[in-house]
Design a protein around this motif. Structure first.
Motif, mmCIF file in Angstrom:
data_model
loop_
_atom_site.group_PDB
_atom_site.id
_atom_site.type_symbol
_atom_site.label_atom_id
_atom_site.label_comp_id
_atom_site.label_asym_id
_atom_site.label_seq_id
_atom_site.Cartn_x
_atom_site.Cartn_y
_atom_site.Cartn_z
ATOM 1 N N ILE A 13 -27.874 1.911 6.994
ATOM 2 C CA ILE A 13 -26.943 1.625 8.229
ATOM 3 C C ILE A 13 -27.194 2.293 9.409
ATOM 4 N N GLY A 14 -27.680 3.579 9.530
ATOM 5 C CA GLY A 14 -28.088 4.329 10.353
ATOM 6 C C GLY A 14 -26.970 5.063 11.138
ATOM 7 N N LEU A 15 -26.848 5.866 11.950
ATOM 8 C CA LEU A 15 -25.908 6.781 12.510
ATOM 9 C C LEU A 15 -25.136 5.906 13.396
ATOM 10 N N LEU A 16 -25.745 5.261 14.438
ATOM 11 C CA LEU A 16 -24.948 4.205 15.255
ATOM 12 C C LEU A 16 -24.013 3.060 14.433
ATOM 13 N N GLY A 17 -24.767 2.788 13.424
ATOM 14 C CA GLY A 17 -23.853 1.676 12.786
ATOM 15 C C GLY A 17 -22.951 2.350 12.020
ATOM 16 N N LEU A 18 -22.871 3.429 11.593
ATOM 17 C CA LEU A 18 -21.764 4.321 10.831
ATOM 18 C C LEU A 18 -20.658 4.399 11.856
ATOM 19 N N VAL A 19 -21.054 4.841 13.060
ATOM 20 C CA VAL A 19 -20.171 5.037 13.975
ATOM 21 C C VAL A 19 -19.394 4.031 14.345
ATOM 22 N N PHE A 20 -20.051 3.007 14.429
ATOM 23 C CA PHE A 20 -19.290 1.677 14.778
ATOM 24 C C PHE A 20 -18.353 1.296 13.733
ATOM 25 N N ILE A 21 -18.770 1.432 12.288
ATOM 26 C CA ILE A 21 -17.720 1.035 11.303
ATOM 27 C C ILE A 21 -16.420 1.898 11.376
ATOM 28 N N VAL A 22 -16.834 3.215 11.669
ATOM 29 C CA VAL A 22 -15.704 4.243 12.029
ATOM 30 C C VAL A 22 -14.699 3.812 12.909
ATOM 31 N N PHE A 23 -15.444 3.580 14.160
ATOM 32 C CA PHE A 23 -14.434 3.012 15.133
ATOM 33 C C PHE A 23 -13.673 1.784 14.783
ATOM 34 N N LEU A 24 -14.533 0.819 14.256
ATOM 35 C CA LEU A 24 -13.818 -0.324 13.767
ATOM 36 C C LEU A 24 -12.729 -0.113 12.799
ATOM 37 N N VAL A 25 -12.935 0.467 11.603
ATOM 38 C CA VAL A 25 -11.754 0.842 10.850
ATOM 39 C C VAL A 25 -10.698 1.356 11.640
ATOM 40 N N LEU A 26 -10.834 2.539 12.401
ATOM 41 C CA LEU A 26 -9.845 3.121 12.971
ATOM 42 C C LEU A 26 -8.962 2.175 14.009
ATOM 43 N N LYS A 27 -9.843 1.362 14.805
ATOM 44 C CA LYS A 27 -9.109 0.269 15.591
ATOM 45 C C LYS A 27 -8.344 -0.783 14.495
ATOM 46 N N LEU A 28 -8.810 -1.249 13.469
ATOM 47 C CA LEU A 28 -8.087 -2.101 12.549
ATOM 48 C C LEU A 28 -6.803 -1.461 11.890
ATOM 49 N N THR A 29 -6.759 -0.278 12.005
ATOM 50 C CA THR A 29 -5.669 0.411 11.170
ATOM 51 C C THR A 29 -4.741 1.043 12.255
ATOM 52 N N SER A 30 -4.898 0.504 13.455
ATOM 53 C CA SER A 30 -4.135 1.220 14.760
ATOM 54 C C SER A 30 -4.062 2.460 14.937
ATOM 55 N N VAL A 31 -5.397 3.157 14.426
ATOM 56 C CA VAL A 31 -5.154 4.830 14.556
ATOM 57 C C VAL A 31 -5.596 4.874 16.066
ATOM 58 N N ILE A 32 -6.520 4.220 16.568
ATOM 59 C CA ILE A 32 -6.914 4.173 17.978
ATOM 60 C C ILE A 32 -6.683 2.848 18.717
#
Length: 69
Positions: A13-32
């Motif tokens: 996945i690479g670093l940027l892909g991993l960062v995107f997934i982390v941001f996506l999960v945080l957004k979908l769980t309403s953390v951010i």
């Protein structure tokens, strides 16, 4: 004696892909509550930086050559 060949492929996945997934999960769980532009920035950001660098290079070359007559 057989030669030991190393076929290194970069798979994953690479670093940027991993960062995107982390941001996506945080957004979908309403953390951010960031804008979707910031959530997807790891995907389009590097392309935008390269494009901006190319545009600046073209502008520089145009200015450099327009002064010479």
């Amino acid at each position: 004696m057989a030669q030991n060949e190393s076929n290194s492929k970069s798979e994953g996945i690479g670093l940027l892909g991993l960062v995107f997934i982390v941001f996506l999960v945080l957004k979908l769980t309403s953390v951010i509550t960031w804008s979707w532009w910031w959530i997807t920035a790891p995907l389009w950001g590097p392309i935008a930086l390269v494009a901006a660098g190319f545009i600046l290079f073209v502008i520089y070359q145009f200015i450099k050559h327009s002064g010479q007559k």
